[in-house]
Design an enzyme around this catalytic site. Structure first.
Site, short mmCIF file in Angstrom:
data_model
loop_
_atom_site.label_atom_id
_atom_site.label_comp_id
_atom_site.label_asym_id
_atom_site.label_seq_id
_atom_site.Cartn_x
_atom_site.Cartn_y
_atom_site.Cartn_z
N CYS A 47 0.84 -1.20 0.00
CA CYS A 47 0.00 0.00 0.00
C CYS A 47 0.88 1.26 0.00
O CYS A 47 0.66 2.18 -0.78
CB CYS A 47 -0.94 -0.03 1.20
N CYS A 48 1.91 1.29 0.87
CA CYS A 48 2.82 2.44 0.90
C CYS A 48 3.58 2.58 -0.42
O CYS A 48 3.83 3.70 -0.87
CB CYS A 48 3.82 2.30 2.04
N CYS A 70 -1.18 8.46 7.44
CA CYS A 70 -2.51 8.13 6.92
C CYS A 70 -3.41 7.69 8.09
O CYS A 70 -2.95 7.02 9.02
CB CYS A 70 -2.41 6.98 5.92
N CYS A 114 -3.50 4.06 9.54
CA CYS A 114 -2.22 3.55 10.05
C CYS A 114 -1.63 4.44 11.15
O CYS A 114 -0.43 4.35 11.44
CB CYS A 114 -1.23 3.41 8.90
N CYS A 154 7.65 4.08 5.96
CA CYS A 154 6.79 3.83 4.80
C CYS A 154 7.58 3.47 3.54
O CYS A 154 7.01 3.13 2.53
CB CYS A 154 5.94 5.04 4.53
FE1 SF4 Z 1 -1.40 2.77 2.88
FE2 SF4 Z 1 -1.13 3.05 5.53
FE3 SF4 Z 1 0.98 3.35 3.89
FE4 SF4 Z 1 -0.96 5.18 3.96
S1 SF4 Z 1 0.49 4.65 5.63
S2 SF4 Z 1 0.00 4.37 2.15
S3 SF4 Z 1 -2.81 3.87 4.23
S4 SF4 Z 1 -0.19 1.45 4.30
#
Ligand code: SF4
Length: 236
Positions: free
Chosen positions: A123-124, A206, A209, A232
């Site tokens: 996701c990151c 985010c 998280c 991240c």
């Molecule tokens: Fe995705 Fe969480 Fe990374 Fe944001 S901090 S990009 S929601 S995994």
């Protein structure tokens, strides 16, 4: 005017960064940013998570209208977007908002919902690392708000170093600062901060998280809590 020649090789830029890291270790944050502006001109930018606008404020003192790059992952707290909008409205900076290739809905459709819970690294990568890499293409150097006291993983952050992953000069002008230094700068200059910092959050990322920190925890303990993840990928 940009002092560094555009045709510098990556080896030359790397050597320049490492030398500057040594030379500027004891310099003030403003002196470090002035060096960055004098050396890279418009090919220098600041990145900001909009936790606060301290580095953006410092950089705007070194160069009016400096580019401030913000990654809008689609998962931010509304307070973070509000801070970005306020920075854009009141500060002498040029805010550039980067967005991922896919919206959250498109990502959900391809990978399934809540990828951040199942595979936060992916996701990151999709929502932060790739957009930043693309967004930094035209810059030779970028500044961050990393501080050595934030977590053990950041304890050796140089004030100027070489970003091996992106092959760019990476500047952390407040690396030596403590939270007290940040608070003092914010108070002295009336710098915009994310309202969540007044609501128990010590580090703002985010929404899915990020949680509030507990007494005695380090500033980044509320990020990806319980998931064995501390960064991240932007700074690794
Ligand atoms: Fe995705 Fe969480 Fe990374 Fe944001 S901090 S990009 S929601 S995994």
């Amino acid at each position: 005017m940009t002092a560094v020649q555009e045709d510098r090789t990556t080896d030359e830029l790397k050597a320049l960064a490492e030398q500057a890291g040594r030379d500027l270790e004891d310099a003030s944050a403003l002196e470090i940013l002035q060096w960055a502006v004098d050396t890279f001109g418009k090919r220098f930018c600041v990145t900001s998570s909009m936790e606060d606008a301290v580095v953006a404020h410092l950089a705007s003192r070194a160069m009016k209208g400096v580019d401030v790059v913000f990654l809008d992952t689609g998962y931010h707290f509304e307070e973070t977007i509000g801070t970005r909008d306020a920075v854009e409205a009141v500060m002498d900076v040029n805010v550039i908002t980067l967005t991922p290739r896919q919206t959250v809905a498109e990502q959900d459709a391809q990978y399934g919902p809540k990828l951040h819970d199942r595979d936060p690294d992916l996701c990151c990568k999709l929502r932060k690392v790739q957009p930043l890499e693309q967004g930094l293409t035209n810059y030779l150097a970028w500044a961050t708000g990393l501080r050595r006291d934030e977590s053990p993983t950041r304890a050796n952050t140089p004030v100027v170093g070489w970003d091996e992953k992106r092959q760019k000069v990476k500047i952390s002008p407040i690396a030596r600062w403590t939270q007290d230094d940040v608070d003092a700068y914010v108070a002295e200059h009336g710098v915009l901060t994310n309202p969540l910092l007044m609501d128990g959050y010590a580090s703002v990322g985010c929404a899915p998280c990020t949680r509030r920190v507990l007494e005695g925890e380090d500033a980044r303990a509320g990020r990806w809590a319980g998931r064995g993840k501390t960064e991240c990928g932007l700074h690794g």
